[in-house]
Design a protein around this motif. Structure first.
Motif, PDB file in Angstrom:
ATOM      1  N   SER A 229       0.868  -0.974  -0.006  1.00  0.00           N
ATOM      2  CA  SER A 229       0.050   0.084   0.051  1.00  0.00           C
ATOM      3  C   SER A 229       1.060   1.154  -0.002  1.00  0.00           C
ATOM      4  O   SER A 229       0.561   2.223  -0.972  1.00  0.00           O
ATOM      5  CB  SER A 229      -0.804   0.035   1.148  1.00  0.00           C
ATOM      6  OG  SER A 229      -2.029  -0.933   0.963  1.00  0.00           O
ATOM      7  N   GLU A 230       1.761   1.378   0.944  1.00  0.00           N
ATOM      8  CA  GLU A 230       2.837   2.426   0.948  1.00  0.00           C
ATOM      9  C   GLU A 230       3.691   2.395  -0.408  1.00  0.00           C
ATOM     10  O   GLU A 230       3.997   3.817  -0.631  1.00  0.00           O
ATOM     11  CB  GLU A 230       3.743   2.203   2.013  1.00  0.00           C
ATOM     12  CG  GLU A 230       3.054   2.335   3.452  1.00  0.00           C
ATOM     13  CD  GLU A 230       3.864   2.189   4.563  1.00  0.00           C
ATOM     14  OE1 GLU A 230       5.185   1.827   4.448  1.00  0.00           O
ATOM     15  OE2 GLU A 230       3.478   2.329   5.620  1.00  0.00           O
ATOM     16  N   HIS A 231       3.837   1.603  -1.290  1.00  0.00           N
ATOM     17  CA  HIS A 231       4.626   1.840  -2.170  1.00  0.00           C
ATOM     18  C   HIS A 231       4.029   1.595  -3.591  1.00  0.00           C
ATOM     19  O   HIS A 231       4.693   1.758  -4.755  1.00  0.00           O
ATOM     20  CB  HIS A 231       5.973   0.619  -2.244  1.00  0.00           C
ATOM     21  CG  HIS A 231       6.848   0.896  -1.284  1.00  0.00           C
ATOM     22  ND1 HIS A 231       6.657   0.548   0.050  1.00  0.00           N
ATOM     23  CD2 HIS A 231       7.876   1.658  -1.075  1.00  0.00           C
ATOM     24  CE1 HIS A 231       7.728   0.734   0.869  1.00  0.00           C
ATOM     25  NE2 HIS A 231       8.602   1.326   0.010  1.00  0.00           N
TER      26      HIS A 231
ATOM     27  N   ASP B 127      -7.516  -0.747  -0.518  1.00  0.00           N
ATOM     28  CA  ASP B 127      -7.375   0.434  -1.303  1.00  0.00           C
ATOM     29  C   ASP B 127      -6.367   0.149  -2.472  1.00  0.00           C
ATOM     30  O   ASP B 127      -5.818   0.954  -3.168  1.00  0.00           O
ATOM     31  CB  ASP B 127      -6.330   1.476  -0.220  1.00  0.00           C
ATOM     32  CG  ASP B 127      -5.202   0.600   0.244  1.00  0.00           C
ATOM     33  OD1 ASP B 127      -5.182  -0.699   0.443  1.00  0.00           O
ATOM     34  OD2 ASP B 127      -4.295   1.368   0.775  1.00  0.00           O
ATOM     35  N   ILE B 128      -5.827  -1.250  -2.588  1.00  0.00           N
ATOM     36  CA  ILE B 128      -5.108  -1.487  -3.748  1.00  0.00           C
ATOM     37  C   ILE B 128      -5.902  -2.904  -4.429  1.00  0.00           C
ATOM     38  O   ILE B 128      -6.239  -3.669  -3.627  1.00  0.00           O
ATOM     39  CB  ILE B 128      -3.517  -1.745  -3.271  1.00  0.00           C
ATOM     40  CG1 ILE B 128      -3.412  -2.823  -2.246  1.00  0.00           C
ATOM     41  CG2 ILE B 128      -2.916  -0.516  -3.107  1.00  0.00           C
ATOM     42  CD1 ILE B 128      -1.989  -3.035  -1.929  1.00  0.00           C
TER      43      ILE B 128
ATOM     44  N   THR C 211       4.827  -0.315  -9.735  1.00  0.00           N
ATOM     45  CA  THR C 211       3.545  -1.294 -10.007  1.00  0.00           C
ATOM     46  C   THR C 211       3.912  -2.545  -9.946  1.00  0.00           C
ATOM     47  O   THR C 211       2.854  -3.333  -9.305  1.00  0.00           O
ATOM     48  CB  THR C 211       3.260  -0.814 -11.519  1.00  0.00           C
ATOM     49  OG1 THR C 211       2.826   0.522 -11.695  1.00  0.00           O
ATOM     50  CG2 THR C 211       1.951  -1.626 -11.911  1.00  0.00           C
TER      51      THR C 211
ATOM     52  N   THR D  81      -1.825  -2.045  -8.085  1.00  0.00           N
ATOM     53  CA  THR D  81      -2.723  -0.773  -8.613  1.00  0.00           C
ATOM     54  C   THR D  81      -3.334  -0.315  -7.598  1.00  0.00           C
ATOM     55  O   THR D  81      -4.042  -1.014  -6.890  1.00  0.00           O
ATOM     56  CB  THR D  81      -3.474  -1.081 -10.096  1.00  0.00           C
ATOM     57  OG1 THR D  81      -4.428  -2.133  -9.866  1.00  0.00           O
ATOM     58  CG2 THR D  81      -2.324  -1.321 -11.074  1.00  0.00           C
ATOM     59  N   GLN D  82      -3.671   1.031  -7.716  1.00  0.00           N
ATOM     60  CA  GLN D  82      -4.326   1.764  -6.548  1.00  0.00           C
ATOM     61  C   GLN D  82      -5.879   1.924  -7.115  1.00  0.00           C
ATOM     62  O   GLN D  82      -6.262   1.801  -8.496  1.00  0.00           O
ATOM     63  CB  GLN D  82      -3.989   3.157  -6.277  1.00  0.00           C
ATOM     64  CG  GLN D  82      -2.706   2.938  -5.549  1.00  0.00           C
ATOM     65  CD  GLN D  82      -2.158   4.311  -4.943  1.00  0.00           C
ATOM     66  OE1 GLN D  82      -2.184   5.194  -5.755  1.00  0.00           O
ATOM     67  NE2 GLN D  82      -1.582   4.633  -3.803  1.00  0.00           N
TER      68      GLN D  82
ATOM     69  N   ALA E 113       2.072   3.662  -5.141  1.00  0.00           N
ATOM     70  CA  ALA E 113       2.079   4.999  -5.690  1.00  0.00           C
ATOM     71  C   ALA E 113       3.135   5.117  -6.713  1.00  0.00           C
ATOM     72  O   ALA E 113       3.246   5.804  -7.894  1.00  0.00           O
ATOM     73  CB  ALA E 113       1.525   6.261  -5.115  1.00  0.00           C
ATOM     74  N   GLU E 114       4.365   4.700  -6.300  1.00  0.00           N
ATOM     75  CA  GLU E 114       5.679   4.656  -7.019  1.00  0.00           C
ATOM     76  C   GLU E 114       6.028   3.752  -7.727  1.00  0.00           C
ATOM     77  O   GLU E 114       7.050   3.845  -8.542  1.00  0.00           O
ATOM     78  CB  GLU E 114       6.617   5.156  -5.901  1.00  0.00           C
ATOM     79  CG  GLU E 114       6.994   4.133  -4.818  1.00  0.00           C
ATOM     80  CD  GLU E 114       7.602   4.596  -3.534  1.00  0.00           C
ATOM     81  OE1 GLU E 114       8.497   3.613  -3.036  1.00  0.00           O
ATOM     82  OE2 GLU E 114       7.298   5.522  -3.098  1.00  0.00           O
TER      83      GLU E 114
END
Length: 90
Positions: free
Chosen positions: A34-36, A72-73, A41, A89-90, A38-39
């Motif tokens: 979840s933390e990674h 959330d992902i 895939t 993916t988010q 966004a940066e």
């Protein structure tokens, strides 16, 4: 409330319950992804394992519960060449 809305609400409640039922290892994996997300895939099991002090086998064995609990992902098994890769993916 429509039948679809009721079903969606039930799914979210089930996901929240599942997240609460995760083991410590599963929670760590889910938090890391979840933390990674966004940066990045794509995640290899062995690299997740290195970051969390686990084995790649432990990561793979716990991913089914992580996938079920992820709200959330989205996590999908993506590839197998030189280890399992997960698409997040988010």
């Amino acid at each position: 409330m429509s039948a679809t809305s009721t079903a969606e609400t039930t799914q979210h409640a089930d996901a929240a319950t599942s997240a609460a039922d995760l083991t410590e290892k599963q929670h760590r994996i889910l938090t890391y992804l979840s933390e990674h997300a966004a940066e990045q895939t794509y995640f290899k099991s062995r690299l997740i394992a290195e970051e969390l002090g686990l084995s790649a086998k432990e990561v793979g064995a716990n991913m089914a519960a992580v996938i079920d609990a992820a709200a959330d992902i989205d996590v999908e098994k993506w590839g197998y060449s030189s280890g399992t890769t997960w698409m997040v993916t988010q």
